[in-house]
Every structure is written in structure tokens, then in C-alpha cells.
Design a protein around this motif. Structure first.
Motif, PDB file in Angstrom:
ATOM      1  N   UNK A 125       0.837  -1.203   0.000  1.00 31.31           N
ATOM      2  CA  UNK A 125       0.000   0.000   0.000  1.00 31.31           C
ATOM      3  C   UNK A 125       0.875   1.257   0.000  1.00 31.31           C
ATOM      4  N   UNK A 126       1.860   1.276   0.897  1.00 25.77           N
ATOM      5  CA  UNK A 126       2.688   2.485   0.979  1.00 25.77           C
ATOM      6  C   UNK A 126       3.555   2.648  -0.265  1.00 25.77           C
ATOM      7  N   UNK A 184       2.647   1.562  -3.405  1.00 27.62           N
ATOM      8  CA  UNK A 184       1.879   1.763  -4.642  1.00 27.62           C
ATOM      9  C   UNK A 184       0.855   2.893  -4.580  1.00 27.62           C
ATOM     10  N   UNK A 185       0.373   3.216  -3.387  1.00 26.64           N
ATOM     11  CA  UNK A 185      -0.778   4.114  -3.296  1.00 26.64           C
ATOM     12  C   UNK A 185      -0.430   5.439  -2.631  1.00 26.64           C
ATOM     13  N   UNK A 186      -1.261   6.429  -2.878  1.00 28.12           N
ATOM     14  CA  UNK A 186      -1.108   7.684  -2.144  1.00 28.12           C
ATOM     15  C   UNK A 186      -1.586   7.473  -0.705  1.00 28.12           C
ATOM     16  N   UNK A 234     -10.568   7.340  -1.738  1.00 32.24           N
ATOM     17  CA  UNK A 234     -10.065   8.708  -1.836  1.00 32.24           C
ATOM     18  C   UNK A 234     -11.162   9.751  -2.071  1.00 32.24           C
ATOM     19  N   UNK A 258      -8.897  -2.751 -10.086  1.00 36.96           N
ATOM     20  CA  UNK A 258      -7.510  -2.663  -9.650  1.00 36.96           C
ATOM     21  C   UNK A 258      -6.626  -3.737 -10.241  1.00 36.96           C
ATOM     22  N   UNK A 278      -0.824  -3.291  -9.285  1.00 37.26           N
ATOM     23  CA  UNK A 278      -0.362  -1.943  -8.955  1.00 37.26           C
ATOM     24  C   UNK A 278      -1.385  -1.132  -8.171  1.00 37.26           C
ATOM     25  N   UNK A 279      -2.561  -1.687  -7.988  1.00 38.41           N
ATOM     26  CA  UNK A 279      -3.572  -1.022  -7.142  1.00 38.41           C
ATOM     27  C   UNK A 279      -4.142  -2.066  -6.188  1.00 38.41           C
ATOM     28  N   UNK A 304     -10.174  -2.191  -6.240  1.00 42.26           N
ATOM     29  CA  UNK A 304     -11.397  -1.484  -6.622  1.00 42.26           C
ATOM     30  C   UNK A 304     -10.999  -0.085  -7.049  1.00 42.26           C
ATOM     31  N   UNK A 305     -11.824   0.507  -7.914  1.00 42.52           N
ATOM     32  CA  UNK A 305     -11.602   1.916  -8.239  1.00 42.52           C
ATOM     33  C   UNK A 305     -12.472   2.815  -7.356  1.00 42.52           C
ATOM     34  N   UNK A 309     -15.366   3.579  -7.670  1.00 44.50           N
ATOM     35  CA  UNK A 309     -16.252   4.413  -8.488  1.00 44.50           C
ATOM     36  C   UNK A 309     -17.562   3.673  -8.752  1.00 44.50           C
ATOM     37  N   UNK A 362       4.147   1.027 -12.506  1.00 46.19           N
ATOM     38  CA  UNK A 362       3.778   1.089 -11.089  1.00 46.19           C
ATOM     39  C   UNK A 362       4.454   2.146 -10.244  1.00 46.19           C
ATOM     40  N   UNK A 415       2.301   6.840  -7.810  1.00 45.32           N
ATOM     41  CA  UNK A 415       1.286   6.429  -6.823  1.00 45.32           C
ATOM     42  C   UNK A 415      -0.093   7.014  -7.128  1.00 45.32           C
ATOM     43  N   UNK A 416      -0.129   8.251  -7.589  1.00 47.95           N
ATOM     44  CA  UNK A 416      -1.441   8.843  -7.863  1.00 47.95           C
ATOM     45  C   UNK A 416      -2.127   8.146  -9.027  1.00 47.95           C
ATOM     46  N   UNK A 451      -1.537   4.973  -9.946  1.00 47.36           N
ATOM     47  CA  UNK A 451      -1.936   3.642  -9.457  1.00 47.36           C
ATOM     48  C   UNK A 451      -3.251   3.728  -8.695  1.00 47.36           C
ATOM     49  N   UNK A 452      -3.351   4.779  -7.867  1.00 46.54           N
ATOM     50  CA  UNK A 452      -4.520   4.918  -6.996  1.00 46.54           C
ATOM     51  C   UNK A 452      -5.798   5.122  -7.792  1.00 46.54           C
ATOM     52  N   UNK A 498      -6.150   3.704 -10.824  1.00 45.08           N
ATOM     53  CA  UNK A 498      -6.196   2.567 -11.767  1.00 45.08           C
ATOM     54  C   UNK A 498      -5.983   3.011 -13.219  1.00 45.08           C
ATOM     55  N   UNK A 501      -3.232   2.048 -14.819  1.00 42.69           N
ATOM     56  CA  UNK A 501      -2.128   1.180 -15.231  1.00 42.69           C
ATOM     57  C   UNK A 501      -2.444   0.368 -16.491  1.00 42.69           C
TER      58      UNK A 501
END
Lengths: 353, 250
Positions: A38-39, A41-43, A117, A231, A234-235, A239-240, A242, B122, B125-126, B128-129, B131, B133
Motif C-alpha cells: 500500500x505504501x 503503490x498508493x497515495x 479517496x 484494480x 499496482x492497485x 477497486x476503483x 467508483x 507502477x 502512486x497517484x 496507481x490509486x 487505476x 495502469x
């Protein structure tokens, strides 16, 4: 005589200081244990500035999550419909409230919520922020059917809660805002990131050939094409978060996002749920219409229904879907199950104290 | 004594000139690069989404459901921003502010999508978050654009299209993917900056279906990501999509 007065004044001053010190009691910051993927790949997760996580706040939120005093007849808590063993969802299609009335949507699982988010919660995105979401079930007539006034009174008269609120928020006078803040703090700690597939991505295990092929079906635009909404490696949220019309119906008895926005273009759109922990979260879809993963996969393969708001990613709708082979379907299921996080549902930190 | 006065006067004059010269020529300005979107000149905004209201050059009536894309290395002179995701439907990311742009003439350019060197799987991060990719089986990295919608097919029935642009990939041998960078640089040209300025960059969305390759959505509609030839055609059409719009000073 003067000496005595000075002495008394000093004692009074000291007592006063001591009392102020108690008022200024500061809860201890709670550090989220964020999975490495998570840390990487993600914000950063969303933690509101007006509700930072504290050890006392999280502990209080956990106690409240399992607290049946939140319901009118003191028989139901949040955990009644959001069972930890079901990744905090309900194994029943529709949850039953205190008056025996059923809802009309399946209870959503609860995990990794701090990484939503846009902060739109519920299947239809009807609540902004976890704090706001927590207001609803208590006063919902087909759920806990209680008033916040009664809840606060019950908790205020409780032998433990006033002290716990004082420790968490510095205030012993309980109100609904503090209750929902504490519950939201606990919910943000519900992190699921240690499935077999996570361990595979961390290089700690290998996939079976079936799981590997299933992942490829998931990621292949010419096959499952699941990754655009759910996802990828890489996510790791899978889930998106959305809202999509995924072709369940030709006409809608439940408008979903459309009921919230009032825009017909949103009719039939619901939040993409995470595909983590599917082993524990049956039944599936917003209305729990599918009891097995096979049914879910068959829906996307052959069962798509056309409607005007169907998502363009639901390709081949005229043929009913993406037409997967029996082997690809079985392998896709194997991959999906590799996202099950047994450690999460058995984590004692998330269980009834 | 007179010489000394002249010397002091000249020194003062020289210092004064130097200071003035510095301030006039090198005071930086802020430049906002603003992306707007139109269909052959008709502005596209959020309300236009999910409606059948645009007709492609080939004659298909379409609705736009999702339109988001990345621009990278947005550069004015020596100042640049690495990348930004623009989401037209959500009206986010449409403005890129570059600070400390030196006054005077500066060349303006950006890249649609990512050049290979920046298209690293990858790492953002923004993206990836949200999706954005591209699966590793198609070479990894990121989409350049996701453009989803519906069109009226030859039987006047609604059908879906996913006009997704990525680095072109030939997947005929999955063990040996052949990749071709289909991102492209858009050179806006030299612009003189004397004050804080906003530059409009216009995307004519209709051009994706028009020039040089007339696009028939009945033929090329979905599963375009693994279609090597389609990616090259889309990239060619993309070269005509962007143009310079208004330049306004504060």
C-alpha cells in the motif's frame, strides 16, 4: 496568620493546576500499520484533520462498533450486520433490523476504507466521509431504529463510557459527533493486505498455474478485462471505488447512484466493491443476488443485460459478455480466492472485546 | 577632485544600470497551461457527457462517458512539470501551473502520454490509486488515454467503445513482446512572457476519429489496447488533436 493564608493560597493554586493538567490530557497518537504494498503503490490514506487517529479513540470506536446500546432495544450493534468473520459484511442477502424488517441492499464489507479517496460510502455513494456514514444506521427505521438522543443518554449513564470519551476526546459529555468520530477511527484501522496474492507480490510465495492463469484472465482486455474497475497488482485496493452500471438489469427497481444525484444518467450505477476477501463476503452484488462466485463470473461472461446507462467497459453486451471458457472461469475463481485474507478476519484487534 | 566626482557618478550609474537590467529581464512569471476540450469548435463540458450529441467524421453518433489522459514533460523554456492526469468529466487536472518562468521568449511543449523512459510500471502512486495502469502482459506502464463511450452502430443500436491509447504492443509472442512508443510530443512554439500568463491548449476530440485515419467505430471499437496497428493509427490521429488557443495576461 499571613503565613497561613499564603500556604492555603499555594495549596489552592496547586489543586487548580492539577485539575487543569487533567483537562489537558492528550490521547496517544495511533500509527496505522500500512502494508508495504500500500505504501509503495498508493497515495496516503485519508485521515481527517479534525479526527486524527488516537489509541484511545480507536479503542473506544471498537467498543462502540460492538455496542448494542446503539439500537433501540439494545439487541443490535454495527457488528450485527458487519460481521468480522464475513470481512465485516453480512452473509444474509438483506440484513434484518431490530423490528424484523429487511433492508434492500447487501451490507457492504468494511476494510481499507481510509483509501477510498473520494470518501463516498455506501453502494450508492450516498454518504460523504466515514463519520457521516456512521450517523445513518442508528436512526434508520429498518436498522437500529433508535434516536441519537437516546443513544447518547444510554452511553452517558453507562459506568465506563464517560471516562472513555474523556480519554479519547478530552470531553466526558457524550454526543453523536464524538460517537461517530470514534467509530470512524476504528473503521480506518480495518486494513486487509495480507492475502496469498499479496504474499506472491512480495515474493514470499508462488501461485498455482490455475491462479496464475486466472490473474491473466483478469488482466487481459480480450478476456475478463476486470482490471479497469477492480484494480491490479499496482492497485492493491482491488477497486476503483467508483460507480458503474455493470449490466445486471434491463430496468431498475433500485436506481443506485441515480437516486442520490437525481440524474437519470446515473441510474443503475453502484460502487465497485473490492474483490478482496470474496471467500468471506457472499452473497454478491449490491442486492446480494448471486450466492456463488460462479454466478458472478457467469454474469460477466454471458449474463450482461443492456440498459442505456450500461458502462462502456461492459463490452460484448450484445453477446451477453466476454464469453470465457470453462477453464478460464475456473482459473479466474482460483485467482479471486487468492485475494482472501484469513489473517484479517481472525485479527483479534478487530474482534469483540 | 573633479575626476573623483566623475568616477563616483559613473560608478553609481553603472551599478544602477546593472540592477535595473537584472530586474527587467529576469523577473520570473507564473504561467498556467489550461487544457480545454471541444468537438470541432463546440466546447465539451461535464454536462455533455453520457449524451449522444457528437458525430464522428465517419458518421457515427457517439456519447462520451469517460475521457481522461496524461500529459508529461509540460515544458516552458527550462521549467517543466513531469506529468499530470487530466479528467475531463470530473474537470480535474485541466490546469498546470509552472512557476518561476523567466520573462522573455520561451518554447512551449508537452508530451501526450509518457515517453518510454518515463513509462515505468507502477511508479506513480497517484496514477496507481486511480487505476490508470497497463497490465504487464501488455508491456506495463500506464495508459496515455482512456476514452470510453457509446456509439450508434450500423443497425442504430447502442454499442460500446473503449478508445484506450497505450504504448503499442505486439503480443503475438507473449514471451517476447514488441513495444513501440506511441506517445508524441506537441510543440506549441515560442511565446513571449512579460507578465503572469495563461495559455490555452485546445483538444479537438473529434480529431481522434478523423485525420489522417478516418475511424470507423463499427470496425475498431473495443479491445484496442492489445491491437498494435490500432495503437499506431490512434497515435497518428492524436498529432492533430492539440492546438494553441487564447493567451491571456493577468
Amino acid at each position: 496568620m499571613t503565613k497561613n493564608w499564603v500556604f492555603l493560597s499555594l495549596i489552592f493554586l496547586l489543586m487548580n493546576c492539577s485539575s487543569k493538567e487533567e483537562d489537558l490530557y492528550a490521547p496517544v497518537a495511533y500509527n496505522l500499520e500500512i502494508p508495504s504494498l500500500f505504501s509503495q503503490k498508493l497515495i496516503a490514506p485519508i485521515i481527517p484533520a479534525n479526527n486524527p487517529l488516537t489509541q484511545e479513540g480507536v479503542a473506544l470506536g471498537k467498543k462502540l462498533f460492538f455496542e448494542k446500546l446503539l439500537s433501540k432495544d439494545n439487541t443490535q450493534s454495527c457488528a450485527t450486520c458487519h460481521n468480522p468473520q464475513n470481512a465485516f459484511s453480512d452473509s444474509q442477502q438483506f440484513s434484518v433490523g431490530i423490528d424484523g424488517k429487511k433492508g434492500f441492499r447487501n451490507a457492504m464489507p468494511l476494510f481499507n476504507l481510509a483509501w477510498n479517496f473520494d470518501e463516498l460510502f455506501n453502494w450508492d455513494g450516498s454518504e460523504f466521509s466515514l463519520e457521516n456514514q456512521a450517523f445513518e444506521p442508528v436512526r434508520n427505521p429498518i436498522e437500529m431504529h433508535e434516536t441519537w438522543k437516546n443513544v447518547t443518554q444510554k452511553l452517558q449513564n453507562h459506568p465506563e463510557y464517560p471516562t472513555l470519551f474523556k480519554k479519547a476526546f478530552g470531553i466526558a459529555t457524550i454526543d453523536s459527533v464524538l460517537i461517530t468520530k470514534a467509530i470512524a477511527q476504528f473503521e480506518r484501522t480495518l486494513i486487509s493486505g495480507n492475502s496469498k496474492f499479496d504474499r506472491f507480490l512480495r515474493g514470499e510465495t508462488t501461485l498455482t498455474p490455475e491462479e496464475e492463469n486466472g490473474f491473466n484472465v483478469f488482466m487481459d482486455e480480450a478476456k475478463g478485462d476486470c482490471f479497469h474497475c477492480h484494480g491490479s497488482n499496482n492497485n492493491p485496493l482491488w477497486t476503483d471505488n467508483l460507480f458503474h452500471n455493470n449490466g445486471l438489469d434491463k430496468t431498475f427497481s433500485d436506481l443506485g447512484l441515480g437516486a442520490k444525484t437525481g440524474d437519470p444518467k446515473d441510474n443503475g450505477k453502484f460502487k465497485s466493491p473490492s474483490i478482496r476477501n470474496l471467500a468471506f463476503t457472499a452473497p454478491y452484488m449490491h442486492d446480494g443476488r448471486f450466492t456463488t462466485l460462479e454466478e458472478v463470473i457467469n454474469h460477466y461472461s454471458e449474463g450482461l443485460q443492456f440498459s442505456s446507462t450500461i458502462d462502456p467497459l461492459m463490452k460484448k453486451v450484445s453477446q451477453g459478455g466476454v464469453q470465457l471458457s470453462a477453464k478460464d472461469k475456473a482459473d479466474l475463481k482460483a485467482f479471486l480466492l487468492s485475494l482472501s485474507d484469513v489473517e484479517f478476519i481472525n485479527n483479534p484487534s478487530f474482534k469483540n472485546p | 577632485m573633479k575626476r573623483i566626482y566623475v568616477l563616483i557618478f559613473l560608478t553609481f550609474l553603472f551599478n544602477s544600470c546593472e540592477k535595473k537590467d537584472c530586474c527587467v529581464n529576469f523577473d520570473p512569471v507564473n504561467v498556467t497551461v489550461k487544457f480545454t476540450h471541444n468537438w470541432d469548435g463546440i466546447p465539451i463540458n461535464q454536462n455533455d457527457f453520457d449524451n449522444f450529441k457528437f458525430t464522428t467524421e465517419n458518421g457515427e453518433l457517439i456519447s462520451i462517458d469517460l475521457l481522461r489522459y496524461v500529459v508529461s514533460n509540460v515544458t516552458i523554456g527550462q521549467i517543466s512539470k513531469k506529468y499530470q492526469l487530466i479528467n475531463v468529466g470530473e474537470n480535474t487536472g485541466t490546469e498546470i501551473v509552472l512557476n518561476q518562468v523567466p520573462k522573455g521568449n520561451n518554447f512551449v511543449k508537452f508530451r501526450f502520454g509518457f515517453a518510454d523512459v518515463d513509462n515505468v510500471d507502477g511508479v506513480y502512486q497517484d496514477l496507481n490509486s486511480t487505476s490508470f495502469n497497463v497490465p504487464m502482459m501488455m508491456g506495463g506502464g500506464y495508459h496515455y488515454m482512456q476514452f470510453d463511450g457509446k456509439y450508434k452502430d450500423s443497425n442504430n443500436q447502442d454499442a460500446n467503445f473503449n478508445y484506450h491509447t497505450i504504448r503499442a504492443v505486439n503480443m503475438s509472442n507473449p514471451m517476447n513482446l514488441i513495444l513501440e512508443d506511441t506517445s508524441f510530443e506537441v510543440e506549441i512554439g515560442t511565446i513571449e512572457f512579460s507578465k503572469n500568463t495563461t495559455i490555452e491548449i485546445k483538444m479537438n476530440v473529434a480529431e481522434w476519429f478523423k485525420n489522417p485515419n478516418l475511424w470507423d467505430l463499427n470496425v475498431l471499437n473495443t479491445v484496442l489496447m492489445p491491437n498494435f496497428d490500432a495503437q499506431k493509427l490512434m497515435s497518428e490521429n492524436g498529432r492533430n488533436v492539440f492546438s494553441l488557443g487564447e493567451i491571456s495576461n493577468e
